[in-house]
Design an enzyme around this catalytic site. Structure first.
Site, short mmCIF file in Angstrom:
data_model
loop_
_atom_site.label_atom_id
_atom_site.label_comp_id
_atom_site.label_asym_id
_atom_site.label_seq_id
_atom_site.Cartn_x
_atom_site.Cartn_y
_atom_site.Cartn_z
N GLY A 1 0.44 -4.78 1.04
CA GLY A 1 -0.72 -4.81 0.09
C GLY A 1 -0.91 -5.59 -1.01
O GLY A 1 -1.92 -6.01 -1.67
N GLU B 1 5.49 -5.57 7.53
CA GLU B 1 5.00 -4.53 8.27
C GLU B 1 5.68 -4.02 9.80
O GLU B 1 5.63 -2.98 10.18
CB GLU B 1 3.48 -4.67 8.64
CG GLU B 1 2.64 -4.47 7.21
CD GLU B 1 2.52 -5.68 6.34
OE1 GLU B 1 1.99 -5.44 5.24
OE2 GLU B 1 3.37 -6.77 6.79
N GLY C 1 0.80 -1.27 -0.08
CA GLY C 1 -0.22 0.10 -0.15
C GLY C 1 0.84 1.34 -0.11
O GLY C 1 2.08 1.21 0.38
N ASP D 1 -1.64 -6.93 7.51
CA ASP D 1 -2.93 -6.92 7.28
C ASP D 1 -3.55 -7.47 5.94
O ASP D 1 -2.82 -8.15 5.70
CB ASP D 1 -3.31 -5.23 7.36
CG ASP D 1 -2.75 -4.42 6.46
OD1 ASP D 1 -1.83 -4.66 5.97
OD2 ASP D 1 -3.40 -3.33 6.33
#
Length: 353
Positions: free
Chosen positions: A121, A144, A72, A152
């Site tokens: 992501g 992350e 992301g 996530d």
């Protein structure tokens, strides 16, 4: 003398090629990092093709030679958090997680080509699809904890279903997987050589059983380093707490165990502790949607309450000093109440309507 205006291509290219609806992430200079407008473009294409009888399979790939998707757009996340725009932060995660679930539930087979770097992501786009392809150039990870955050995009769902306790190891350390590792850990299904991807896309465009077409061009992924490491990973990361994991790693003779211990000394203590717990809780969740809901609560907790997230992005991507100052600085200083507070977080906006 006048000059022609520069033609700006869309950040997602959507077109029909034979029986294929082809989606290409088109930000190659950013390794196709995902932002909110890109999510909207993907959704628009999926809407158009869902009931189009001419499209029997969807192919998702990335422009450029470097990878499918580096993750992301965390620099935008940094700007939103620093500026105090929680609504923008929530809007991105809501759209992203709903897309992750949609890719997993889409009524037509989706083939993802995770060629090159596919992280964060990018895993959410690649690893929930029906048919997941990697190549000899693939590098997959959920890194992350390096930016004071937690995996996530359904990453903990995948990590929780990896063999043994590889999920805790991969999530806490952010270790990068090659193609063989990704197949072994359940993040991918097939290895297709990168020089045969055009052949694969052409074969899929001709119609037929997508699974059979991919399997025909796939080769054996080879020996997984993760599989070879199972003995020490399972023995150490099966401990009840990360503190005990560190103690067990310290007692192991394998160089890779020492490397993992050293790495844990550099990463965000709160991010590691929450990730360790999240992977374990994910094993008891009923489905991907429940996992995404758990992650949504966690990421909003990080974004709203944890200085480590801003500090981690600053050190890695803004100032690029690579010297994050975590708070707290030591794993021993992350108490159980903090971990419980992370999982008790209830976002202002629900993930599912």
């Amino acid at each position: 003398m006048s000059t022609s205006p520069e033609i700006v291509e869309p950040t997602v290219l959507a077109r029909i090629e034979g029986a294929v609806g082809r989606l290409t992430l088109n930000r190659p200079r950013a390794i196709n990092a995902l932002d909110l407008p890109m999510i909207g473009l993907i959704d628009e294409a999926l809407d158009a093709w869902e009931h189009d009888p001419a499209v029997t399979v969807v192919v998702l790939d990335g422009a450029g030679e470097r990878g499918l998707c580096a993750g992301g757009d965390v620099r935008s996340l940094y700007d939103e958090v620093v500026a105090g725009r929680p609504g923008d932060t929530a809007a991105f995660f809501l759209a992203e997680y709903r897309l992750n679930a949609r890719l997993a539930e889409y009524p037509k087979p989706i083939v993802t080509l995770a060629d090159g770097i596919t992280m964060g992501g990018g895993i959410g786009l690649a690893s929930h699809a029906a048919i997941r392809v990697v190549t000899e150039r693939s590098k997959l990870a959920m890194p992350e904890t390096r930016i004071g955050f937690t995996p996530d995009v359904g990453g903990t769902w995948l990590l929780g279903r990896a063999p043994g306790h590889l999920g805790e190891y991969l999530g806490v350390t952010g270790t990068t997987m090659d193609a063989a590792d990704a197949v072994y850990a359940g993040f991918a299904d097939h290895l297709v050589p990168s020089d045969r991807l055009d052949e694969l896309r052409a074969a899929l465009a001709g119609g037929g059983d997508a699974s059979a077409i991919v399997a025909e061009l796939a080769i054996a992924p080879g020996v997984s380093r993760l599989e070879a490491a199972r003995a020490w990973v399972d023995e150490t990361f099966s401990a009840d707490t990360l503190g005990e994991v560190a103690e067990r790693l310290r007692a192991r003779a394998e160089p890779a165990a020492s490397t993992a211990l050293d790495l844990m000394g550099e990463l965000a203590p709160t991010g590691m502790a929450v990730t360790f717990e999240a992977v374990r809780r994910a094993r008891d969740l009923r489905d991907l949607r429940a996992d995404l809901a758990q992650e949504y609560g966690l990421v909003m907790w990080f974004a709203h309450t944890q200085p480590d997230l801003v500090e981690g992005i600053r050190a890695q991507l803004v100032d690029k000093t690579r010297d994050p100052h975590w708070n707290p600085a030591a794993l021993a200083d992350v108490d159980r109440a903090t971990i419980e507070a992370a999982f008790a977080s209830v976002p202002a906006l629900p993930l599912w309507e």
